[in-house]
Structure formats: structure tokens, C-alpha cells
Design a protein around this motif. Structure first.
Motif, PDB file in Angstrom:
ATOM      1  N   TYR A   1       0.830  -1.209   0.000  1.00 25.61           N
ATOM      2  CA  TYR A   1       0.000   0.000   0.000  1.00 25.61           C
ATOM      3  C   TYR A   1       0.868   1.265   0.000  1.00 25.61           C
ATOM      4  N   GLU A   2       1.972   1.225   0.740  1.00 26.11           N
ATOM      5  CA  GLU A   2       2.871   2.383   0.757  1.00 26.11           C
ATOM      6  C   GLU A   2       3.469   2.628  -0.622  1.00 26.11           C
ATOM      7  N   LEU A   3       3.610   1.553  -1.396  1.00 25.56           N
ATOM      8  CA  LEU A   3       4.170   1.668  -2.743  1.00 25.56           C
ATOM      9  C   LEU A   3       3.108   2.038  -3.776  1.00 25.56           C
TER      10      LEU A   3
ATOM     11  N   GLU B   1      -8.922  -2.578   1.126  1.00 25.28           N
ATOM     12  CA  GLU B   1      -8.340  -1.370   1.704  1.00 25.28           C
ATOM     13  C   GLU B   1      -7.353  -1.757   2.809  1.00 25.28           C
ATOM     14  N   PRO B   2      -6.303  -0.981   2.994  1.00 21.27           N
ATOM     15  CA  PRO B   2      -5.262  -1.367   3.970  1.00 21.27           C
ATOM     16  C   PRO B   2      -5.789  -1.541   5.389  1.00 21.27           C
ATOM     17  N   GLU B   3      -6.751  -0.729   5.795  1.00 17.35           N
ATOM     18  CA  GLU B   3      -7.248  -0.823   7.169  1.00 17.35           C
ATOM     19  C   GLU B   3      -8.066  -2.106   7.408  1.00 17.35           C
ATOM     20  N   LEU B   4      -8.501  -2.743   6.336  1.00 22.50           N
ATOM     21  CA  LEU B   4      -9.284  -3.976   6.482  1.00 22.50           C
ATOM     22  C   LEU B   4      -8.432  -5.233   6.368  1.00 22.50           C
ATOM     23  N   LEU B   5      -7.175  -5.074   5.973  1.00 23.50           N
ATOM     24  CA  LEU B   5      -6.341  -6.236   5.685  1.00 23.50           C
ATOM     25  C   LEU B   5      -6.255  -7.184   6.882  1.00 23.50           C
ATOM     26  N   GLU B   6      -6.020  -6.654   8.065  1.00 23.10           N
ATOM     27  CA  GLU B   6      -5.840  -7.522   9.238  1.00 23.10           C
ATOM     28  C   GLU B   6      -7.149  -8.110   9.742  1.00 23.10           C
ATOM     29  N   ARG B   7      -8.276  -7.515   9.363  1.00 26.27           N
ATOM     30  CA  ARG B   7      -9.562  -8.046   9.822  1.00 26.27           C
ATOM     31  C   ARG B   7     -10.144  -9.096   8.892  1.00 26.27           C
TER      32      ARG B   7
END
Length: 336
Positions: free
Chosen positions: A96-98, A328-334
Motif C-alpha cells: 500500500y505504501e508503494l 483497503e489497507p485498514e481492512l487487511l488484518e480483519r
């Protein structure tokens, strides 16, 4: 207009039926496919060369982990399209940072899991597995007929769903066509969520105590590990059924085995912890357990949905349209 360069990364022996000839033709029409053979190791020089050229990487089961080192070796990469379920064990958040977009086919994998769950609920309420065994041992049908007078069947039964994941939501929608009462436990769901039109929000203990069938659909997170333990299982009514098609780690397996050994409840178990139980596990022998080898998700020809969804997303990306299944990055861990 130049077509974006596309490469594959997955285990070929694990992904039979994911992409058919029509899927490959669609990809070739919108992209320059660098090689029809997937990258199976990023330590391979040829694989690294393909990765370095690729603007789109289509991944799947058995894909080597896209570590920070691997991602930095892919300076042109703009899209990772995962033709499988969860992608959180495949990519490092550095993607995501890339500025790399990520999409997955988890919604396609959810379809057969929901279908399997619905079938399990219907068969469990009919006590189909027990009646099969009674019929085999007593062809006169006397013992089977006796069971048919018990409080069994699918009319006005209560189904408890633990988790309003994409699978849990599909199951809830399917159950709406039956004469069921549906309960739901999910701490992230609030009143007004569309699923509350199909299910009554309750706490976990209430769900365990009131349900004729409990089906687990929560993600595997540190906070959900062993969320179903002895205390919850002991709340289940005599004759109730426990279904797990999610992750084995969500359940205290020793507590589940102990409760099943009493014969008080039934089990439909598709996932365990560890993934393959020890050969002496009682789960293999208990007559009130229907144990399957993690088959609820896409198997055989069902895998075609995964490829089709990934191809759809690649085409949208090439046309500069919004991705439908973007992670989305904020959902990746969930994710499950």
C-alpha cells in the motif's frame, strides 16, 4: 495504446480449474501476458525477471509471500489481483505504501461456503446423518421411525450465526427463505445494518443457548482465538448442532471434543486446529460428528468463480474503472 504487462504467481498444482481458456483469452485481450506459466518462487531468476516487468500480478493459492524485498523488486507493479480468498497471508502492507492496489476473490470463495453451510443446517435439523446410520444398522426402519417422532426437522428452528462476515451475510440471506428464526452475534454490527432485517442481534451466550444450530463465520484474529470455549458449548441445548466452516482456531478444540464426546450435541466440522487433526483424534470416530477435510470453500469446478472474479477486476483496472473487490489497507488484518 500499450497493454499493461501481466504475470501470474501461484502453485499450478493447487489452482486447477481457476482459469479456463476463456479467462486466459480475456486476459490476453486486455494485457500483455508475460508468461502463461505462474511464478512459483521469487528466488528463481526467471520469476524475478517477470516480476520486475509486471504491472499486474495475478496471485492465487501457493503464491510465495510478497515480502518487502520482493515488492521492491517489482518497481512497475500497480495491481495485485488475488484469485483466491483472503490475501492477508500473501502480501506485506508495504504494498500500500508503494501505491499498489489490491483486490481479491474472497466474495467468490464465500459462495460455496455459504452453500455448504445451508446444506449442513438443513441436514443437521433433519438428523440426516444419524438417520443414515440407524438405517444401516437396522434395515427394518424401526429405530429410524422412532427418531422421526422427536423434535427434529426444519420448521420453526432457531439458527445462530456467529459473525456477519461476507459468508455470514450470505448465509443469513439464504436462511430468509426458510421458516427459521435467525440470531446473530457480531460486536461490530450495529442496529440499522441491513443484516438486522434478517437476524436478531444478541450476545454470544444468548445465541449459544437459544439456537438449534450454531454456525461460525468470524475471522481468525488474535481477539477471536478460542472465542468458543467450554462455557459457550455447555450453553447449547441437548440435540443442538455446532457447525464450523470458518477457522479451527476460533474454537477451543479440546473443549469441543469433550462436549461432543458426551453425545449431547452434534458437530459438522470442516476446519480444525491443527488443520489436520492427529490420527487418534476422536473427531474421526465420534458418531455424532460429520467431519470433512476443509471442503466448504471452492473446490473442483467451483474454483472457476475465483478466476472469473480476478479477470473481471483486471479488466476494470485496465479500463481505469473502480475495483469492485478492492482490499483497503485498514481492512487487511480483519480479513478471515
Amino acid at each position: 495504446m500499450m497493454r499493461p504487462k501481466l504475470a501470474f504467481a501461484f502453485r499450478a498444482d493447487k489452482t486447477l480449474h481457476v482459469f479456463d481458456d476463456a479467462d486466459m483469452a480475456r486476459l490476453a485481450a486486455c494485457c500483455e501476458v508475460l508468461s502463461p506459466r505462474p511464478i512459483e518462487s521469487f528466488a528463481d531468476p526467471q520469476g524475478l525477471q517477470l516480476l520486475g516487468e509486471a504491472e499486474i500480478l495475478v496471485t492465487g493459492w501457493g503464491c510465495p509471500m510478497l515480502t518487502p524485498q520482493v515488492l521492491r523488486a517489482a518497481p512497475n507493479l500497480k495491481l495485485i489481483a488475488h484469485a483466491a480468498g483472503t490475501v492477508k497471508y500473501t502480501i506485506d502492507p508495504l504494498a500500500y505504501e508503494l501505491g499498489i492496489e489490491v483486490t481479491h476473490a474472497a466474495d467468490a470463495n464465500a459462495v460455496p461456503v455459504a452453500e455448504f453451510t445451508l446444506a449442513s443446517i438443513i441436514f443437521a435439523n433433519k438428523r440426516a446423518f444419524e438417520l443414515r446410520d440407524l438405517y444401516r444398522s437396522d434395515p427394518s426402519r424401526r429405530s429410524a421411525y422412532a427418531l422421526m417422532d422427536d423434535r427434529i426437522g426444519n420448521y420453526r428452528r432457531t439458527i445462530g450465526l456467529v459473525g456477519a462476515s461476507r459468508i455470514g451475510r450470505k448465509v443469513a440471506a439464504m436462511l430468509a427463505g426458510f421458516d427459521y428464526s435467525v440470531l446473530l452475534y457480531d460486536p461490530f454490527v450495529e442496529q440499522g445494518d441491513p443484516i438486522t432485517r434478517q437476524a436478531e442481534l444478541v450476545d454470544l451466550d444468548t445465541l449459544m443457548a437459544r439456537s438449534d444450530v450454531v454456525s461460525i463465520h468470524a475471522p481468525a484474529l488474535p481477539s477471536t482465538r478460542a472465542m468458543i470455549g467450554a462455557a459457550q458449548l455447555q450453553l447449547m441445548a441437548d440435540g443442538a448442532t455446532f457447525i464450523n466452516t470458518a477457522r479451527g482456531a476460533l474454537v477451543d478444540e479440546a473443549a469441543l471434543v469433550a462436549e461432543l464426546q458426551t453425545g449431547r450435541i452434534q458437530g459438522v466440522i470442516d476446519v480444525t486446529d491443527p488443520e489436520i487433526p492427529p490420527t487418534d483424534s476422536p473427531l474421526f470416530q465420534l458418531p455424532n460428528v460429520f467431519l470433512t477435510p476443509h471442503i466448504a470453500g471452492a473446490i473442483g469446478t467451483e474454483r472457476g468463480r475465483l478466476g472469473r472474479m480476478a479477470v473481471d477486476e483486471v479488466e476494470r483496472f485496465v479500463r481505469a474503472e473502480p475495483l469492485r473487490y478492492k482490499v483497503e489497507p485498514e481492512l487487511l488484518e480483519r480479513l478471515a
